[in-house]
Design a protein around this motif. Structure first.
Motif, PDB file in Angstrom:
ATOM      1  N   ALA A   1      -9.483  83.131  69.985  1.00 41.25           N
ATOM      2  CA  ALA A   1      -8.227  82.474  69.511  1.00 41.25           C
ATOM      3  C   ALA A   1      -7.082  83.445  69.310  1.00 41.25           C
ATOM      4  O   ALA A   1      -6.032  83.216  69.654  1.00 41.25           O
ATOM      5  CB  ALA A   1      -8.384  81.529  68.559  1.00 41.25           C
TER       6      ALA A   1
ATOM      7  N   THR B   1     -15.281  83.125  68.123  1.00 41.29           N
ATOM      8  CA  THR B   1     -14.186  81.976  68.029  1.00 41.29           C
ATOM      9  C   THR B   1     -12.869  82.460  67.819  1.00 41.29           C
ATOM     10  O   THR B   1     -11.890  82.403  68.169  1.00 41.29           O
ATOM     11  CB  THR B   1     -14.837  80.867  67.470  1.00 41.29           C
TER      12      THR B   1
ATOM     13  N   LEU C   1      -4.945  76.795  65.811  1.00 41.75           N
ATOM     14  CA  LEU C   1      -5.589  75.346  65.298  1.00 41.75           C
ATOM     15  C   LEU C   1      -6.893  75.096  65.841  1.00 41.75           C
ATOM     16  O   LEU C   1      -7.713  74.778  65.011  1.00 41.75           O
ATOM     17  CB  LEU C   1      -4.705  74.201  65.305  1.00 41.75           C
ATOM     18  N   ILE C   2      -6.796  75.238  67.150  1.00 39.48           N
ATOM     19  CA  ILE C   2      -8.272  74.829  67.786  1.00 39.48           C
ATOM     20  C   ILE C   2      -9.278  76.006  67.415  1.00 39.48           C
ATOM     21  O   ILE C   2     -10.421  75.690  67.067  1.00 39.48           O
ATOM     22  CB  ILE C   2      -8.040  74.917  69.365  1.00 39.48           C
ATOM     23  N   GLY C   3      -8.802  77.261  67.367  1.00 41.73           N
ATOM     24  CA  GLY C   3      -9.767  78.222  66.953  1.00 41.73           C
ATOM     25  C   GLY C   3     -10.074  78.312  65.475  1.00 41.73           C
ATOM     26  O   GLY C   3     -11.508  78.547  65.219  1.00 41.73           O
TER      27      GLY C   3
ATOM     28  N   VAL D   1     -10.327  75.307  63.619  1.00 39.55           N
ATOM     29  CA  VAL D   1     -11.276  74.331  63.524  1.00 39.55           C
ATOM     30  C   VAL D   1     -12.959  74.466  64.300  1.00 39.55           C
ATOM     31  O   VAL D   1     -13.703  74.103  63.620  1.00 39.55           O
ATOM     32  CB  VAL D   1     -10.812  73.076  64.197  1.00 39.55           C
ATOM     33  N   LEU D   2     -12.822  75.137  65.441  1.00 42.26           N
ATOM     34  CA  LEU D   2     -14.036  75.317  65.928  1.00 42.26           C
ATOM     35  C   LEU D   2     -14.632  76.301  65.194  1.00 42.26           C
ATOM     36  O   LEU D   2     -16.099  76.272  65.153  1.00 42.26           O
ATOM     37  CB  LEU D   2     -13.771  75.933  67.585  1.00 42.26           C
ATOM     38  N   SER D   3     -13.994  77.487  64.428  1.00 38.13           N
ATOM     39  CA  SER D   3     -14.724  78.540  63.643  1.00 38.13           C
ATOM     40  C   SER D   3     -15.301  77.718  62.570  1.00 38.13           C
ATOM     41  O   SER D   3     -16.489  78.107  62.182  1.00 38.13           O
ATOM     42  CB  SER D   3     -13.612  79.497  63.476  1.00 38.13           C
TER      43      SER D   3
ATOM     44  N   VAL E   1      -1.224  76.150  68.507  1.00 36.51           N
ATOM     45  CA  VAL E   1      -2.113  74.980  69.252  1.00 36.51           C
ATOM     46  C   VAL E   1      -3.563  75.921  69.493  1.00 36.51           C
ATOM     47  O   VAL E   1      -4.460  75.473  68.860  1.00 36.51           O
ATOM     48  CB  VAL E   1      -1.736  74.521  70.587  1.00 36.51           C
ATOM     49  N   PRO E   2      -3.552  77.120  70.081  1.00 35.00           N
ATOM     50  CA  PRO E   2      -4.616  77.842  70.066  1.00 35.00           C
ATOM     51  C   PRO E   2      -5.288  78.236  68.661  1.00 35.00           C
ATOM     52  O   PRO E   2      -6.542  78.435  68.447  1.00 35.00           O
ATOM     53  CB  PRO E   2      -4.494  78.963  70.993  1.00 35.00           C
TER      54      PRO E   2
ATOM     55  N   CYS F   1      -3.518  83.773  71.054  1.00 42.32           N
ATOM     56  CA  CYS F   1      -2.182  83.606  70.664  1.00 42.32           C
ATOM     57  C   CYS F   1      -1.435  84.756  70.887  1.00 42.32           C
ATOM     58  O   CYS F   1      -0.048  84.676  70.803  1.00 42.32           O
ATOM     59  CB  CYS F   1      -2.513  83.436  69.030  1.00 42.32           C
TER      60      CYS F   1
END
Length: 97
Positions: free
Chosen positions: A22, A18, A39-41, A43-45, A36-37, A26
């Motif tokens: 991300a 993950t 932060l998403i990466g 959180v998912l990580s 955005v990616p 980026c």
């Protein structure tokens, strides 16, 4: 709901790849859109890492063979107690100011 077998072992590649995915996403974006990616990466990580920690605590060591190939031909990901401690430390450190 208790996860067992394939579902639990599938958490290992998710926790490893993950942040890599991300980061690659980026690289291809302009600076202002990289948040955005990223932060998403992150959180998912963090969620995947904590899920691995919980799975190791509840079920013992986890092992996942990438693409179904066993070593020495394939890559095996393994998480035991020490790996769970390191995952928890890195995920905790991620959220410190």
């Amino acid at each position: 709901m208790m996860l067992t077998g394939e579902a639990v072992s599938a958490l290992l590649p998710l926790a490893v790849f993950t942040p890599v995915v991300a980061a690659v996403v980026c690289v291809g974006l302009p600076r202002r859109l990289q948040v955005v990616p990223g932060l998403i990466g992150a959180v998912l990580s963090a969620v995947a890492g904590m899920a691995v920690v919980v799975a190791v605590v509840l079920n013992g060591p986890l092992e996942h063979q990438m693409a179904g190939w066993e070593p020495p031909l394939g890559i095996a990901l393994r998480a035991d107690g020490l790996a769970a401690v390191f995952l928890a430390m890195t995920r905790w450190w991620l959220w410190q100011p």
